[in-house]
Design an enzyme around this catalytic site. Structure first.
Site, PDB file in Angstrom:
ATOM      1  N   LYS A 142       0.854  -1.186   0.000  1.00 18.55           N
ATOM      2  CA  LYS A 142       0.000   0.000   0.000  1.00 18.55           C
ATOM      3  C   LYS A 142       0.892   1.239   0.000  1.00 18.55           C
ATOM      4  O   LYS A 142       1.925   1.253   0.681  1.00 18.55           O
ATOM      5  CB  LYS A 142      -0.905  -0.027   1.241  1.00 18.55           C
TER       6      LYS A 142
ATOM      7  N   SER B 256     -10.225  -0.084   6.979  1.00 19.14           N
ATOM      8  CA  SER B 256      -9.617   0.016   5.641  1.00 19.14           C
ATOM      9  C   SER B 256      -8.948  -1.227   5.091  1.00 19.14           C
ATOM     10  O   SER B 256      -8.556  -1.235   3.927  1.00 19.14           O
ATOM     11  CB  SER B 256      -8.618   1.155   5.610  1.00 19.14           C
TER      12      SER B 256
ATOM     13  N   SER C  23      -9.857   2.358   2.843  1.00 16.74           N
ATOM     14  CA  SER C  23      -8.924   3.070   1.993  1.00 16.74           C
ATOM     15  C   SER C  23      -7.939   2.177   1.233  1.00 16.74           C
ATOM     16  O   SER C  23      -7.340   2.630   0.267  1.00 16.74           O
ATOM     17  CB  SER C  23      -8.123   4.059   2.841  1.00 16.74           C
TER      18      SER C  23
HETATM   19  N1  GLN Z   1     -13.290   4.717   6.215  1.00 17.06           N
HETATM   20  C1  GLN Z   1     -12.717   5.123   7.443  1.00 17.06           C
HETATM   21  C2  GLN Z   1     -12.251   6.554   7.344  1.00 17.06           C
HETATM   22  O1  GLN Z   1     -12.540   7.151   6.385  1.00 17.06           O
HETATM   23  C3  GLN Z   1     -11.576   4.220   7.814  1.00 17.06           C
HETATM   24  C4  GLN Z   1     -10.352   4.485   7.049  1.00 17.06           C
HETATM   25  C5  GLN Z   1      -9.219   3.620   7.460  1.00 17.06           C
HETATM   26  O2  GLN Z   1      -9.402   2.578   8.080  1.00 17.06           O
HETATM   27  N2  GLN Z   1      -8.027   4.075   7.126  1.00 17.06           N
HETATM   28  O3  GLN Z   1     -11.607   7.082   8.191  1.00 17.06           O
END
Ligand code: GLN
Length: 485
Positions: free
Chosen positions: A76, A175, A151
């Site tokens: 990532k 995410s 994400s």
């Molecule tokens: N969707 C969540 C956010 O927008 C979690 C994102 C994540 O786990 N990095 O913060």
């Protein structure tokens, strides 16, 4: 080759059926052929990958290979990679070449793995659909009108379309698990502190945790073994031994106590998704597990609590991006104030700015007690809910996401609707627990994930519970038609 598990690929390398250079070329060719359609990679490291593969082939020939030597993976783009652009999905870091490797990257390199490239992601990991990336959205390999989740959407799409055999992800509020669910792959978010945060660009430090996105629990066990472990450079890293996750995969599940939180099966849950989850639970009943209803009474507080804590921490973490030391700098600043304002104003996207503003507000004098302190108190209650539940059950199960993948653009103008797609994953981060998402079926051609939550450091158990399900079902073996060949 791309339909093989990484243990099969490792066996193939050892038996000299193919070399790591051949395997790496195969994946690079797939990326060249298919990724125009998906946009799952921000950077492809062709030359570097082939050099690493050649080195792996030498190690294999010399007999000093370890379990994943020569296996390609995707990182990532939140993990710093020495000499390779590390953008975190942001214009702010579009010009940033990291001067060192993240702890996770060091460990993969030391294991002789081959980095194919860096995967697309929501900007600074803020999002649930991959639409906040400066590099454009990623598409879901099961239906390219749909989002892959976020994400870690690039890693999820790349693994689902076999553009990487395995990948890393990070999970602050879902995410890893949510994109794994939406793309029909297996994703594990370990216990907070299990995987080093050194060199993993910080979003919300008390919640961020690196983990694995793979096609199966068997593959996830192998990569987790490589990346987990103590790192003194991360002050919250857990100093405890890393078990051999592969050894315990096949343990019998008779008598396993499964808790189904009543609060996870309410109105907000899509009926098709609910049906798939019920079928998955009946598989476990057949294996001799005992299923009982439990309650996590503070579930509905998880999303509002998270959306105070995560923005507060991000507002502090992202203050380092000032246009001075690294990253984007505006052109012709009039003075220092103008340099800060325009560099940040032009370098960050709308979602990141929204969170910095919310977080700065929540931490400001006079509001700190009303918001941040309150949120920390709620966080404690949420953690206590799980502690009580784990007195009665071994694992908690439910859906990973309330719906299957939604269409691109469907929620991008409605931040609250987007935030609610993490309703089942966020509490796990607030409590610091491990969770895994496992492919469990489809609704209208789009994948559904079963979430399994465990007690602290129960990764071994989670992988075992996921593995047994994958022995009884074949959802995890499916490859979207367009990317099969
Ligand atoms: N969707 C969540 C956010 O927008 C979690 C994102 C994540 O786990 N990095 O913060």
């Amino acid at each position: 080759m791309h339909d093989k598990s990484i243990s099969e690929l490792a066996a193939g390398l050892r038996a000299r059926e193919f070399s790591s250079v051949e395997l790496t070329r195969h994946y690079l060719q797939r990326i060249a052929r298919y990724d125009g359609r998906l946009n799952s990679y921000i950077t492809v490291c062709e030359e570097r990958a082939l050099e690493q593969a050649a080195a792996a082939d030498r190690a294999l020939a010399a007999g000093d290979a370890v379990s994943l030597t020569g296996i390609p993976l995707a990182q990532k783009d939140i993990f710093c990679t020495d000499g390779v652009k590390t953008s975190c999905g942001s214009r702010m870091l579009d010009n940033f070449i990291a001067p060192y490797d993240a702890g996770v990257v060091e460990r993969c390199d030391a294991a002789g793995m081959v980095m194919l490239g860096k995967t697309n992601m929501d900007e600074f990991a803020m999002g649930s659909s991959n639409e906040t990336s400066w590099y454009g959205p990623v598409r879901n390999p099961w239906d390219t009108d749909a989002v892959p989740g976020g994400s870690s959407g690039g890693s999820a799409a790349a693994v689902a379309a076999c553009l990487a055999p395995v990948a890393t992800g990070t999970d602050t509020g879902g995410s890893i698990r949510q994109p794994a669910a939406l793309c029909g792959i297996t994703g594990i978010k370990p216990t907070y502190g299990r995987v080093s945060r050194w060199g993993m660009i910080a979003f919300a430090s008390s919640l961020d945790q690196g983990g694995v996105m793979a096609r199966s629990a068997e593959d996830a066990a192998l990569l987790l073994k490589v990346i987990a472990g103590f790192d003194e450079r991360d002050s919250t890293s857990a100093d405890r031994d890393v078990p051999d996750y592969s050894a315990a995969l096949n343990r019998d599940l008779a008598g396993l106590r499964i808790g189904l939180p009543r609060e996870y099966f309410t109105d907000g849950l899509d009926t098709g998704v609910a049906r798939v989850i019920e079928e998955a639970i009946s598989e476990y009943r057949k294996m001799g597990a005992e299923v009982r209803e439990i309650s996590l009474p503070n579930t509905e507080l998880a999303v509002p609590t998270y959306y105070v804590i995560a923005p507060a921490e991000c507002s502090s973490n992202l203050s380092r991006f000032d246009g001075v030391r690294f990253g984007y700098r505006c052109s012709d600043p009039a003075d220092l104030e103008d340099l800060y304002k325009r560099s940040r104003g032009e370098g960050f996207g709308a979602e990141v700015k929204r969170r910095i503003m919310v977080g700065t507000y929540a931490l400001s004098a006079g509001y700190y007690d009303a918001y941040y302190l309150k949120a920390q108190q709620l966080r404690r209650l949420i953690r206590d809910d799980f502690a009580r539940a784990f007195e009665e059950v071994d694992v908690i199960m439910g859906p990973t996401s309330p719906t299957v993948a939604f269409n691109l653009g469907e929620k991008s103008d409605d931040p609250v609707a987007m935030y609610l797609s993490d309703i089942y994953t966020i509490a796990v981060n607030l409590a610091g627990l491990p969770g895994i998402s496992v492919p469990a079926g489809f609704v209208s051609g789009r994948p559904v994930g079963l979430q399994i939550i465990g007690n602290y450091f129960a990764e071994e158990r989670l992988l075992n519970v996921a593995y047994r399900f994958q022995q009884a079902t074949d959802w995890h073996r499916r490859i979207p038609e367009e990317f099969r060949g």
